[in-house]
Design a protein around this motif. Structure first.
Motif, PDB file in Angstrom:
ATOM      1  N   SER A  95     -23.687 -29.964   3.745  1.00 62.16           N
ATOM      2  CA  SER A  95     -23.975 -29.220   2.508  1.00 62.16           C
ATOM      3  C   SER A  95     -23.569 -27.749   2.615  1.00 62.16           C
TER       4      SER A  95
ATOM      5  N   GLU B  90     -17.597 -23.385  -2.066  1.00 61.32           N
ATOM      6  CA  GLU B  90     -18.003 -22.811  -3.366  1.00 61.32           C
ATOM      7  C   GLU B  90     -17.925 -21.291  -3.318  1.00 61.32           C
TER       8      GLU B  90
ATOM      9  N   LYS C  22     -23.600 -35.719  -1.600  1.00 56.59           N
ATOM     10  CA  LYS C  22     -22.383 -35.519  -2.409  1.00 56.59           C
ATOM     11  C   LYS C  22     -22.578 -34.409  -3.426  1.00 56.59           C
ATOM     12  N   PRO C  23     -21.661 -33.428  -3.484  1.00 53.11           N
ATOM     13  CA  PRO C  23     -21.837 -32.340  -4.448  1.00 53.11           C
ATOM     14  C   PRO C  23     -21.708 -32.855  -5.884  1.00 53.11           C
ATOM     15  N   SER C  24     -22.524 -32.290  -6.771  1.00 47.25           N
ATOM     16  CA  SER C  24     -22.523 -32.762  -8.156  1.00 47.25           C
ATOM     17  C   SER C  24     -21.436 -32.080  -8.973  1.00 47.25           C
ATOM     18  N   ARG C  25     -20.880 -30.998  -8.422  1.00 45.95           N
ATOM     19  CA  ARG C  25     -19.833 -30.283  -9.158  1.00 45.95           C
ATOM     20  C   ARG C  25     -18.820 -29.764  -8.152  1.00 45.95           C
TER      21      ARG C  25
ATOM     22  N   ASP D 214     -24.907 -40.325   0.225  1.00 50.41           N
ATOM     23  CA  ASP D 214     -24.850 -40.248  -1.240  1.00 50.41           C
ATOM     24  C   ASP D 214     -25.659 -39.067  -1.775  1.00 50.41           C
ATOM     25  N   ALA D 215     -26.776 -38.798  -1.117  1.00 48.62           N
ATOM     26  CA  ALA D 215     -27.626 -37.682  -1.567  1.00 48.62           C
ATOM     27  C   ALA D 215     -26.951 -36.342  -1.329  1.00 48.62           C
TER      28      ALA D 215
END
Lengths: 376, 178
Positions: free
Chosen positions: A149, A156, A186-189, A183-184
């Motif tokens: 993360s 980013e 994985k970046p959402s954007r 899966d948790a």
């Protein structure tokens, strides 16, 4: 749907980079960072990306910068000796505001030191390794999930702010394997740099904008631009005019202050009523977390302050977390680097170092002993 | 068992880290969270080598060993490297041939011929699988079928039969001794 896997910290950096949109890696393998290169070599071709093993660390940094100037999201990885070699080009990336992510998996130093042993001796080098006043961001993951993360966050930040971002990991975290839910993570954007899209006529590659981050001219889009390591005007051309030179330099450092909320990240645990706060990063902070539990079970009110963004140092957050504390202990695998920053910020507090440079990680028991001495 | 710690130790090149990876995969399949760390010398063979598992149902704060529940020693080089982490609940398995002077103390010590068993199977390099299987059979860390499936699926085809023979032999060793 949970996708639980046993994943290594170094591999997590590679997977995080790819999830963040990295399509270019240039590197020169070095223990204990080599698995980053291995994973990138395996994964990048699958997505049409480019992996290059360069002739050395200097060239790797140069290749990454060049690919970024071409508009790609780029990364390299190394360890102490290689990080030293990358400093000149890292300064260029900082001065010319070229986005790039550098993973540095810290091993024992100086020089070739202890290749397979952990250390945290690059804390100051990560901030001040290249010469001159310069902007840089340094992130310090403390788990395998965070290797993933925080690498995503590194992309980013570097893309959003055009500042090189170092992900600073110790050998223990880099080689640690932990069970994670991929899966948790994985970046959402996806965050990608702001490319220039205005008129080509009169375009200034280092224009002063409200957010202090100049739009990036993508090669082929028709913008004329000049990129140099020399101190430059908004036009991109060199200047030694005192007021213009200072303004140009100050913008690159002031932009970090402007975007402090975006950059700063800390973990603060059980500090509200703490008599002693343990301030630490990486594997030493994991030992600190265990030490807090051990101390609390003995009736000692202890808390943990853990910068996830180490540089710029989270000054206000440290002051807030230690407000009621009588003492602060800073465990780190070096002879005292982060403790200097903590001392500087907490002039009226009792601040104590706990250094270790024998190639072994600091244990929770060693922190408990140090805290007990300090409170006695 | 909600939390326990396992160490595979010996000399570099014995496949200790591989054994630890196999056990990690089996324990993850059983719902545990695993933290696996390792320490080795900057050489491809020899030197002190070890891999530790800190296993928990929840999330382990500190991912490195603080006290070993299970210790495997496959080489004399590692005979006393873990003494400070042993307690009366520890189960220590050592190779009877390569660890002639095992640690002494108030814990359970079992000496078994892992290397010799592997040699009789045709390749002493599978001593790591013999020992892994024996440790798990003896300690009941996870169902043997789960571990067997991991070893089978993660072994290259060339060594599949040999590794499965080593797996069976390790289990038999543990049961004979018990």
């Amino acid at each position: 749907m949970a996708k639980r896997i046993n994943l290594q910290g170094n591999q997590a950096c590679a997977l995080g980079a790819i999830a963040a949109g990295c399509t270019f890696y240039a590197g020169y393998p070095i223990t204990p960072s080599s698995e980053v290169a291995e994973a990138m070599a395996r994964e990048l071709p699958k997505i049409g990306g480019t992996f290059i093993q360069m002739e050395d660390e200097i060239a790797s940094m140069g290749a990454a910068i060049g690919a970024s100037m071409g508009g790609l999201k780029v990364m390299t990885a190394t360890s102490g000796p290689g990080f030293s070699l990358k400093q000149e080009n890292l300064g260029y990336a900082s001065g010319a505001e070229i986005p790039c992510v550098i993973i540095n998996v810290m091993r024992g130093g100086p020089s070739t030191g202890m290749p397979t042993r952990p250390a945290q001796g690059d804390i100051m080098q990560a901030r001040w390794g290249t010469h001159g006043d310069h902007a840089i961001i340094v992130l310090t993951p403390a788990s395998v999930a965070e290797c993933y993360s925080e690498t995503v966050r590194a992309f980013e930040l570097t893309e959003r702010l055009r500042v090189p971002v170092v992900v600073l990991i110790d050998e223990v975290i880099g080689h640690l394997v932990e069970t994670v839910d991929l899966d948790a993570l994985k970046p959402s954007r996806l965050v990608t740099r702001k490319f220039a899209d205005g008129p080509a006529e009169g375009f200034e590659p280092y224009a002063v904008t409200d957010d202090m981050v100049p739009p990036f001219p993508r090669p082929g889009d028709g913008y004329r631009s000049h990129t140099t390591g020399l101190t430059h005007l908004p036009s991109g051309f060199p200047t030694q005019n005192p007021s213009k030179a200072e303004a140009a330099l100050v913008r690159t450092t002031d932009k970090l202050d402007l975007h402090a909320d975006l950059i700063e990240a800390v973990e603060v645990a059980e500090c509200d009523d703490a008599d002693v706060v343990i301030a630490s990063v990486g594997i030493s902070a994991r030992a600190g977390q265990a030490a807090v539990a051990d101390l609390r079970s003995k009736g000692v009110k202890a808390g943990l302050f853990r910068p996830k963004t180490l540089w710029p140092f989270p000054e206000a957050a440290l002051k807030a977390a230690t407000k009621g504390a009588k003492a602060v202990v800073v465990p780190e695998m070096n002879q005292g680097q982060m403790v200097l920053e903590v001392e500087r910020l907490l002039k009226n507090k009792s601040v104590h170092g706990l250094g270790k440079i024998d190639g072994e990680a600091i244990t929770p028991a060693e922190i408990v002993t140090r805290v007990t001495e300090v409170l006695a | 068992m909600d939390n326990f710690e396992v160490r595979f130790s010996g000399s570099g090149g014995q496949g200790l880290i591989l054994s630890a990876k196999f056990l990690s995969a089996a324990l993850m399949a059983e719902g545990y969270n695993v933290a696996q760390s390792q320490s080795y010398e900057p050489v491809s063979r020899g030197g002190l080598s070890r891999s530790d598992l800190v296993v928990s149902k929840g999330q382990a704060a500190f991912p490195l060993s603080r006290g070993l529940d299970y210790l495997l020693i496959l080489h004399g080089a590692a005979a006393h490297a873990s003494d400070g982490l042993l307690s009366k609940n520890s189960l220590v398995l050592v190779d009877s041939e390569l660890v002639p002077e095992p640690p002494k103390g108030d814990f359970t010590l079992i000496s078994l011929p892992f290397t010799d068993t592997a040699r009789k199977l045709g390749n002493k390099r599978v001593a790591n699988i013999v020992a892994l299987s024996a440790l798990v059979a003896r300690a009941g860390l996870c169902p043997m079928a789960v571990l067997e499936n991991v070893v089978r699926t993660k072994t290259p085809p060339k060594f599949a039969n040999l590794n499965m023979e080593a797996f069976e032999a390790g289990q038999a060793l543990a049961l004979q001794d018990a």
